[in-house]
Design an enzyme around this catalytic site. Sequence first.
Site, PDB file in Angstrom:
ATOM      1  N   THR A 127       0.036   3.823   2.274  1.00 54.13           N
ATOM      2  CA  THR A 127      -0.349   2.471   1.897  1.00 54.13           C
ATOM      3  C   THR A 127      -1.449   2.599   0.837  1.00 54.13           C
ATOM      4  OG1 THR A 127      -2.064   2.267   3.609  1.00 54.13           O
ATOM      5  CG2 THR A 127       0.149   1.542   4.212  1.00 54.13           C
ATOM      6  N   GLY A 128      -1.726   1.505   0.159  1.00 52.46           N
ATOM      7  CA  GLY A 128      -2.738   1.546  -0.898  1.00 52.46           C
ATOM      8  C   GLY A 128      -2.080   1.535  -2.270  1.00 52.46           C
ATOM      9  N   THR A 144       0.086  -3.136   3.492  1.00 53.25           N
ATOM     10  CA  THR A 144       1.452  -2.690   3.768  1.00 53.25           C
ATOM     11  C   THR A 144       1.456  -2.262   5.214  1.00 53.25           C
ATOM     12  OG1 THR A 144       1.801  -1.835   1.532  1.00 53.25           O
ATOM     13  CG2 THR A 144       3.076  -0.784   3.250  1.00 53.25           C
ATOM     14  N   ARG A 198       7.734  -5.934 -10.410  1.00 50.16           N
ATOM     15  CA  ARG A 198       7.002  -4.666 -10.182  1.00 50.16           C
ATOM     16  C   ARG A 198       7.390  -4.097  -8.816  1.00 50.16           C
ATOM     17  NH1 ARG A 198       3.346  -2.857  -5.892  1.00 50.16           N
ATOM     18  NH2 ARG A 198       1.990  -1.282  -6.776  1.00 50.16           N
ATOM     19  N   VAL A 199       7.679  -2.821  -8.797  1.00 50.31           N
ATOM     20  CA  VAL A 199       8.019  -2.148  -7.545  1.00 50.31           C
ATOM     21  C   VAL A 199       6.977  -1.075  -7.276  1.00 50.31           C
ATOM     22  CG1 VAL A 199       9.721  -0.664  -6.422  1.00 50.31           C
ATOM     23  CG2 VAL A 199      10.480  -2.609  -7.795  1.00 50.31           C
ATOM     24  N   GLY A 200       6.438  -1.080  -6.071  1.00 52.47           N
ATOM     25  CA  GLY A 200       5.429  -0.081  -5.711  1.00 52.47           C
ATOM     26  C   GLY A 200       6.066   1.143  -5.087  1.00 52.47           C
ATOM     27  N   ASP A 201       5.260   1.866  -4.338  1.00 46.13           N
ATOM     28  CA  ASP A 201       5.731   3.107  -3.718  1.00 46.13           C
ATOM     29  C   ASP A 201       6.540   2.876  -2.445  1.00 46.13           C
ATOM     30  OD1 ASP A 201       3.301   2.111  -2.596  1.00 46.13           O
ATOM     31  OD2 ASP A 201       3.104   3.977  -1.470  1.00 46.13           O
ATOM     32  N   GLY A 224       0.058   1.923  -4.951  1.00 45.75           N
ATOM     33  CA  GLY A 224       1.369   2.543  -5.000  1.00 45.75           C
ATOM     34  C   GLY A 224       1.615   3.374  -6.233  1.00 45.75           C
TER      35      GLY A 224
HETATM   36  N1  ASP Z   1       1.496   0.555  -1.550  1.00 42.19           N
HETATM   37  C1  ASP Z   1       1.794  -0.835  -1.742  1.00 42.19           C
HETATM   38  C2  ASP Z   1       2.202  -1.063  -3.154  1.00 42.19           C
HETATM   39  O1  ASP Z   1       1.648  -0.443  -4.035  1.00 42.19           O
HETATM   40  C3  ASP Z   1       0.675  -1.754  -1.446  1.00 42.19           C
HETATM   41  C4  ASP Z   1      -0.242  -1.341  -0.362  1.00 42.19           C
HETATM   42  O2  ASP Z   1       0.059  -0.504   0.443  1.00 42.19           O
HETATM   43  O3  ASP Z   1      -1.336  -1.872  -0.280  1.00 42.19           O
HETATM   44  O4  ASP Z   1       3.042  -1.900  -3.381  1.00 42.19           O
END
Ligand code: ASP
Length: 358
Positions: free
Chosen positions: A258-259, A207, A235-238, A261
Amino acid sequence: MTQFLDRRRFIGAVSVSAAALATKAGTARAQGAGPGGPVAIASFNGLGSVAKARDMIRAGADPLDAVVEGVRLVEDDPSDQTVGLGGLPNEDGVVELDSSVMHGPMHRAGAVASLRNIQNPAAVAREVARRTDHCLIVGEGALRFAKKLGFKETNLLTEESRKAWLEWRSKLNDSDDWLAPDEFDIPLDGRDPQAAREGSITHTYGTIHCSALTPGGDLAGVTTTSGLSWKIPGRVGDSPIIGAGLYTDNEVGSAGATGRGEAVIQICGARTIVARMESGDTPEDACLYALRMIADKTRVARLQRPSGKPNFQVLFYAVRRDGTYGSASMWSGRQFAVSDVQGARHEDCAFLFDRADW
Ligand code: ASP
């Protein structure tokens, strides 16, 4: 700023334009007048973005325009498989993008989720904040909204991302008709080299988050992503969730994530960090606090190492209104991008757990 706000609210709320503040205080910063803007902070892949955002702020741009244009560089880059064009697709092979923005001076937010075929979701999220009374528009509605505003539809699935999806697809099930990867030759390269070290090639995270501060103390933030690779469609992340992947409070600071979510959503990550900064934490301490919260609340065995520590990566980034900034990762070995009076560079993230103990 005048483009972003309607005139009535603009005059009522702010007596000096952000551009005027930026010009006035920018001179003071250039002469080394202590902490303050312009400062831009981003995830590792945002080195060009922080440089661009800071340059724009120094030229008098609104901080939201600066961060949205900054991350556009990465959204437009087909070789970054975590954002915009070239992003890794969902389980059906379709790229779905999520993004949010927050404008500190007016405390306005906008976001889009599960947006298909539009290369710059951050710019669409900015339009949600600017032109509508809503904060989040998703899926088909988000696409129609973007098209009405003149955003062009693009095929976001590059050859490289399609091949990566096919490779994942072929490994799913031994008894289907898809050949296993060792039966043909597709390299696993082209992904964020930092994310690739996180241990999971089953799913890929990545991200870009960018927050920026003007010399006048105005803040804005953006987070934009193709999200978790091979996700269930919809699917919706953070990243598009205000308070999770992004939160900006003009009186305090701005933060993003990031990471993984799901972990960030479950502790309201960015909001937690801004609240900690409001209570006096440095940005780095606030990021570490949120990571500790995630580690403490990761109680499902499939998300834990044998030691009980989380088996995934999360990174937080934060800048405070006084210009101090910081970032921290769950597991060591990661860097973030920052640009201030010393120019654009990478710095090491603080971390909760040493990768040597993985
Ligand atoms: N945070 C993002 C999500 O979960 C993905 C990411 O940052 O790697 O969609």
